[in-house]
Design a protein around this motif. Sequence first.
Motif, PDB file in Angstrom:
ATOM      1  N   LYS A  45      28.325  40.458  70.887  1.00  0.00           N
ATOM      2  CA  LYS A  45      27.569  39.964  69.748  1.00  0.00           C
ATOM      3  C   LYS A  45      28.037  40.422  68.453  1.00  0.00           C
ATOM      4  CE  LYS A  45      23.470  43.040  70.162  1.00  0.00           C
ATOM      5  NZ  LYS A  45      22.078  43.248  70.135  1.00  0.00           N
ATOM      6  N   TYR A  46      28.751  41.548  68.504  1.00  0.00           N
ATOM      7  CA  TYR A  46      29.315  42.160  67.356  1.00  0.00           C
ATOM      8  C   TYR A  46      30.924  41.965  66.948  1.00  0.00           C
ATOM      9  CZ  TYR A  46      25.141  45.155  68.478  1.00  0.00           C
ATOM     10  OH  TYR A  46      23.943  45.504  68.589  1.00  0.00           O
ATOM     11  N   THR A  47      31.594  41.564  67.985  1.00  0.00           N
ATOM     12  CA  THR A  47      32.938  41.414  67.995  1.00  0.00           C
ATOM     13  C   THR A  47      33.524  40.046  68.044  1.00  0.00           C
ATOM     14  OG1 THR A  47      32.769  43.706  68.669  1.00  0.00           O
ATOM     15  CG2 THR A  47      35.113  42.791  68.562  1.00  0.00           C
ATOM     16  N   ARG A  48      34.600  39.635  67.519  1.00  0.00           N
ATOM     17  CA  ARG A  48      35.193  38.200  67.721  1.00  0.00           C
ATOM     18  C   ARG A  48      36.717  38.494  67.573  1.00  0.00           C
ATOM     19  NH1 ARG A  48      33.570  34.881  63.039  1.00  0.00           N
ATOM     20  NH2 ARG A  48      35.557  35.901  62.139  1.00  0.00           N
ATOM     21  N   LEU A  49      37.552  38.213  68.451  1.00  0.00           N
ATOM     22  CA  LEU A  49      39.010  38.003  68.308  1.00  0.00           C
ATOM     23  C   LEU A  49      39.243  36.909  67.574  1.00  0.00           C
ATOM     24  CD1 LEU A  49      41.816  39.165  69.093  1.00  0.00           C
ATOM     25  CD2 LEU A  49      41.468  37.777  71.416  1.00  0.00           C
ATOM     26  N   ASP A  50      40.059  36.932  66.534  1.00  0.00           N
ATOM     27  CA  ASP A  50      40.408  35.973  65.653  1.00  0.00           C
ATOM     28  C   ASP A  50      41.726  35.427  65.984  1.00  0.00           C
ATOM     29  OD1 ASP A  50      38.021  36.177  63.917  1.00  0.00           O
ATOM     30  OD2 ASP A  50      38.872  37.889  62.825  1.00  0.00           O
ATOM     31  N   ASN A  51      42.719  36.329  66.299  1.00  0.00           N
ATOM     32  CA  ASN A  51      43.905  35.959  66.692  1.00  0.00           C
ATOM     33  C   ASN A  51      44.824  37.169  67.138  1.00  0.00           C
ATOM     34  OD1 ASN A  51      45.057  37.030  64.268  1.00  0.00           O
ATOM     35  ND2 ASN A  51      44.768  35.306  63.212  1.00  0.00           N
ATOM     36  N   THR A  52      46.103  36.793  67.585  1.00  0.00           N
ATOM     37  CA  THR A  52      47.054  37.775  67.873  1.00  0.00           C
ATOM     38  C   THR A  52      48.371  37.549  67.164  1.00  0.00           C
ATOM     39  OG1 THR A  52      47.810  36.591  69.772  1.00  0.00           O
ATOM     40  CG2 THR A  52      46.123  38.136  70.285  1.00  0.00           C
ATOM     41  N   HIS A  53      49.141  38.646  66.812  1.00  0.00           N
ATOM     42  CA  HIS A  53      50.405  38.280  66.361  1.00  0.00           C
ATOM     43  C   HIS A  53      51.487  39.193  67.027  1.00  0.00           C
ATOM     44  CE1 HIS A  53      49.101  36.121  62.763  1.00  0.00           C
ATOM     45  NE2 HIS A  53      48.222  37.106  62.829  1.00  0.00           N
ATOM     46  N   ILE A  54      52.474  38.952  67.177  1.00  0.00           N
ATOM     47  CA  ILE A  54      53.907  39.874  67.779  1.00  0.00           C
ATOM     48  C   ILE A  54      54.536  40.286  66.443  1.00  0.00           C
ATOM     49  CG2 ILE A  54      55.737  39.945  69.105  1.00  0.00           C
ATOM     50  CD1 ILE A  54      53.394  39.049  70.647  1.00  0.00           C
TER      51      ILE A  54
END
Length: 159
Positions: free
Chosen positions: A74-83
């Motif tokens: 409820k506090y955290t969202r993964l937006d994306n990843t990058h190499i």
Amino acid sequence: MKSKLKIILLFIVGIISITAINVLRKDSAEHDKNKLIDNLISEDRQEQKQEPFANYLQKVSDDTNKKCPITINKYTRLDNTHILSGNTIQYNYTLVDFEKGEADIKLIEKEFTNTILNDVKTNPKLKILRDKNITITYYYKDKNGEFLYNFKVTPNMYK
């Protein structure tokens, strides 16, 4: 006659010595050349071994990004990843209920550092990254996109 024979023998020994030295130089140069070629081939093989994993890592990032944003809790969202360069994958998170001015950054750093490091060391899903000595960076921002915290986990930290 003896002195003429000595001169001829010295001349022959000199020619043989010069020939031997030239042969040794050529052999040494050939050996150095072969060693250089062997090293280049070895480096190429290393790159070929790493290349498929780099492709795999990019695929993992791409597949994850297709699913993003992902609500972690409820506090955290993964937006994306990058190499990133240097065998590094970065996970970019948003703390959805926090604003930079309201957040206790020192407390977040203290709590997140231990939790993240423990997860990297023990999470079975991250084993392949640990086995390949991948650096994992966790980048956190607040609900307005303001930077909060960044933690880099290097292979030395999880091995």
